[in-house]
Scaffold this motif. Structure first.
Motif, PDB file in Angstrom:
ATOM      1  N   ALA A 261      -4.495   1.451   6.500  1.00 35.43           N
ATOM      2  CA  ALA A 261      -4.007   0.091   6.726  1.00 35.43           C
ATOM      3  C   ALA A 261      -4.312  -0.386   8.133  1.00 35.43           C
ATOM      4  O   ALA A 261      -4.639  -1.566   8.345  1.00 35.43           O
ATOM      5  CB  ALA A 261      -2.506   0.021   6.456  1.00 35.43           C
ATOM      6  N   THR A 262      -4.225   0.498   9.114  1.00 32.79           N
ATOM      7  CA  THR A 262      -4.525   0.100  10.491  1.00 32.79           C
ATOM      8  C   THR A 262      -5.989  -0.280  10.642  1.00 32.79           C
ATOM      9  O   THR A 262      -6.317  -1.269  11.307  1.00 32.79           O
ATOM     10  CB  THR A 262      -4.180   1.227  11.477  1.00 32.79           C
TER      11      THR A 262
ATOM     12  N   SER B 192       4.147   5.243   4.879  1.00 30.74           N
ATOM     13  CA  SER B 192       3.850   6.630   5.219  1.00 30.74           C
ATOM     14  C   SER B 192       2.379   6.845   5.572  1.00 30.74           C
ATOM     15  O   SER B 192       1.829   6.174   6.440  1.00 30.74           O
ATOM     16  CB  SER B 192       4.284   7.523   4.041  1.00 30.74           C
ATOM     17  N   GLY B 193       1.708   7.780   4.893  1.00 32.43           N
ATOM     18  CA  GLY B 193       0.349   8.157   5.236  1.00 32.43           C
ATOM     19  C   GLY B 193      -0.687   7.084   5.024  1.00 32.43           C
ATOM     20  O   GLY B 193      -1.828   7.228   5.490  1.00 32.43           O
ATOM     21  N   ALA B 194      -0.321   5.990   4.347  1.00 31.92           N
ATOM     22  CA  ALA B 194      -1.269   4.883   4.188  1.00 31.92           C
ATOM     23  C   ALA B 194      -1.491   4.143   5.491  1.00 31.92           C
ATOM     24  O   ALA B 194      -2.368   3.271   5.569  1.00 31.92           O
ATOM     25  CB  ALA B 194      -0.765   3.910   3.129  1.00 31.92           C
TER      26      ALA B 194
ATOM     27  N   VAL C  86       0.850  -1.191   0.000  1.00 32.43           N
ATOM     28  CA  VAL C  86       0.000   0.000   0.000  1.00 32.43           C
ATOM     29  C   VAL C  86       0.887   1.243   0.000  1.00 32.43           C
ATOM     30  O   VAL C  86       1.621   1.484   0.964  1.00 32.43           O
ATOM     31  CB  VAL C  86      -0.925   0.025   1.227  1.00 32.43           C
ATOM     32  N   PRO C  87       0.859   2.042  -1.058  1.00 32.40           N
ATOM     33  CA  PRO C  87       1.717   3.222  -1.121  1.00 32.40           C
ATOM     34  C   PRO C  87       1.160   4.374  -0.295  1.00 32.40           C
ATOM     35  O   PRO C  87      -0.034   4.431   0.000  1.00 32.40           O
ATOM     36  CB  PRO C  87       1.711   3.572  -2.614  1.00 32.40           C
ATOM     37  N   GLY C  88       2.042   5.304   0.058  1.00 33.43           N
ATOM     38  CA  GLY C  88       1.628   6.465   0.830  1.00 33.43           C
ATOM     39  C   GLY C  88       1.017   7.546  -0.039  1.00 33.43           C
ATOM     40  O   GLY C  88       0.623   7.314  -1.190  1.00 33.43           O
ATOM     41  N   PHE C  89       0.932   8.749   0.500  1.00 31.32           N
ATOM     42  CA  PHE C  89       0.285   9.865  -0.175  1.00 31.32           C
ATOM     43  C   PHE C  89       0.867  10.109  -1.566  1.00 31.32           C
ATOM     44  O   PHE C  89       2.075   9.968  -1.787  1.00 31.32           O
ATOM     45  CB  PHE C  89       0.446  11.143   0.640  1.00 31.32           C
ATOM     46  N   TRP C  90      -0.021  10.462  -2.482  1.00 39.21           N
ATOM     47  CA  TRP C  90       0.301  10.908  -3.841  1.00 39.21           C
ATOM     48  C   TRP C  90       0.747   9.783  -4.771  1.00 39.21           C
ATOM     49  O   TRP C  90       1.060  10.033  -5.929  1.00 39.21           O
ATOM     50  CB  TRP C  90       1.402  11.984  -3.827  1.00 39.21           C
TER      51      TRP C  90
ATOM     52  N   ALA D 138     -10.159  14.338   2.243  1.00 35.76           N
ATOM     53  CA  ALA D 138     -10.952  13.706   3.299  1.00 35.76           C
ATOM     54  C   ALA D 138     -10.195  12.580   3.981  1.00 35.76           C
ATOM     55  O   ALA D 138     -10.426  12.297   5.164  1.00 35.76           O
ATOM     56  CB  ALA D 138     -12.271  13.178   2.731  1.00 35.76           C
ATOM     57  N   SER D 139      -9.271  11.949   3.262  1.00 38.73           N
ATOM     58  CA  SER D 139      -8.500  10.857   3.864  1.00 38.73           C
ATOM     59  C   SER D 139      -7.587  11.373   4.965  1.00 38.73           C
ATOM     60  O   SER D 139      -7.151  10.595   5.827  1.00 38.73           O
ATOM     61  CB  SER D 139      -7.690  10.109   2.803  1.00 38.73           C
ATOM     62  N   LEU D 140      -7.283  12.661   4.959  1.00 36.74           N
ATOM     63  CA  LEU D 140      -6.499  13.275   6.031  1.00 36.74           C
ATOM     64  C   LEU D 140      -7.376  13.764   7.174  1.00 36.74           C
ATOM     65  O   LEU D 140      -6.949  13.811   8.319  1.00 36.74           O
ATOM     66  CB  LEU D 140      -5.677  14.445   5.500  1.00 36.74           C
TER      67      LEU D 140
END
Length: 249
Positions: free
Chosen positions: A94-95, A88-90, A18-22, A167-169
């Motif tokens: 993921a949690t 990162s932000g994922a 799962v990649p992070g932001f962007w 919204a994900s943030l």
């Protein structure tokens, strides 16, 4: 690369990336071949809202991204070990997916990030429908989070980065299963060392609060920048492959 025993008959263990932001699934292009060579089945995700041509990123929620990870965790063959890898932000999405699917996850690898705690919000102050990648970064970032990246990699990052659905943030992480705290997990510490990760968590940094909750958690140093899937893909793949349960391959 770590020596790997011959693969057993039957489906290979899955590694959900799962990649992070962007970023989209393309962020793992340099890691996936090493995982496949180790007898694993890499499944790289592009989370909802991170498609280059998405028509309405502002409508995409954290829950939408959680559901995409859930689909990947439950989409493999029965009885096949699955390792979840979040960058990162994922970590927030993921949690939540881990919380709902403890029995489907054999190990979690957190890449320069940490599991989220219940009630965590990434950034409640983000405004608008999208959160774009900053086009410019300074010398401090070049020596820190961007360390180890070539000019070509930086150029590709700028060109391919997609605005993060805002919204994900802003959405709040909601967790219900304490069983997630016993799932074997590894934090790959890249931009700063493991000792500092623990110190910052103990000082109350919200993004690292979950680190103090997990009971089967190890921290591994992989000195580089924040994007080891590009700067150290083979070494990152080796860390991930080593976390597949023995006997699963």
């Amino acid at each position: 690369m770590t020596d790997v025993a011959p693969a057993r008959p039957g489906p290979a263990p899955r590694v959900v990336l799962v990649p992070g932001f962007w970023l989209g699934a393309w962020a793992w292009d340099d890691v996936a071949p090493h995982l496949a060579a180790a007898g694993l089945d890499p499944v790289a995700l592009t989370l909802p809202g991170l498609e280059p041509d998405h028509p309405d990123r502002g409508s995409v929620t954290l829950e939408d991204q959680v559901c995409a990870i859930e689909d990947a965790l439950t989409g493999g063959a029965d009885g096949v070990a699955t390792v979840l890898v979040a960058h990162s932000g994922a970590a927030a999405a993921a949690t939540v997916a881990l919380d709902r699917h403890v029995d489907e996850v054999a190990h979690v690898v957190w890449v320069d990030t940490a599991p989220a705690s219940d009630g965590f919000v990434m950034n409640p102050d983000v405004e608008g429908p999208e959160y774009p990648l900053a086009v410019q970064w300074d010398e401090e970032m070049a020596q820190g989070s961007m360390r180890g990246l070539t000019d070509e990699q930086l150029a590709a990052f700028r060109q391919r980065a997609v605005p993060q659905p805002a919204a994900s943030l802003r959405d709040r992480v909601a967790l219900t299963s304490p069983r997630r705290l016993d799932v074997p997990s590894t934090i790959v510490c890249t931009a700063f060392p493991a000792a500092e990760y623990r110190s910052y968590a103990e000082q109350g940094v919200p993004f690292l609060a979950g680190l103090l909750e997990y009971r089967a958690l190890e921290l591994v140093d992989l000195p580089t920048g924040h994007w080891p899937m590009w700067s150290e893909p083979e070494r990152l793949a080796a860390v991930i492959a080593d976390r597949v349960p023995r006997g699963a391959r």
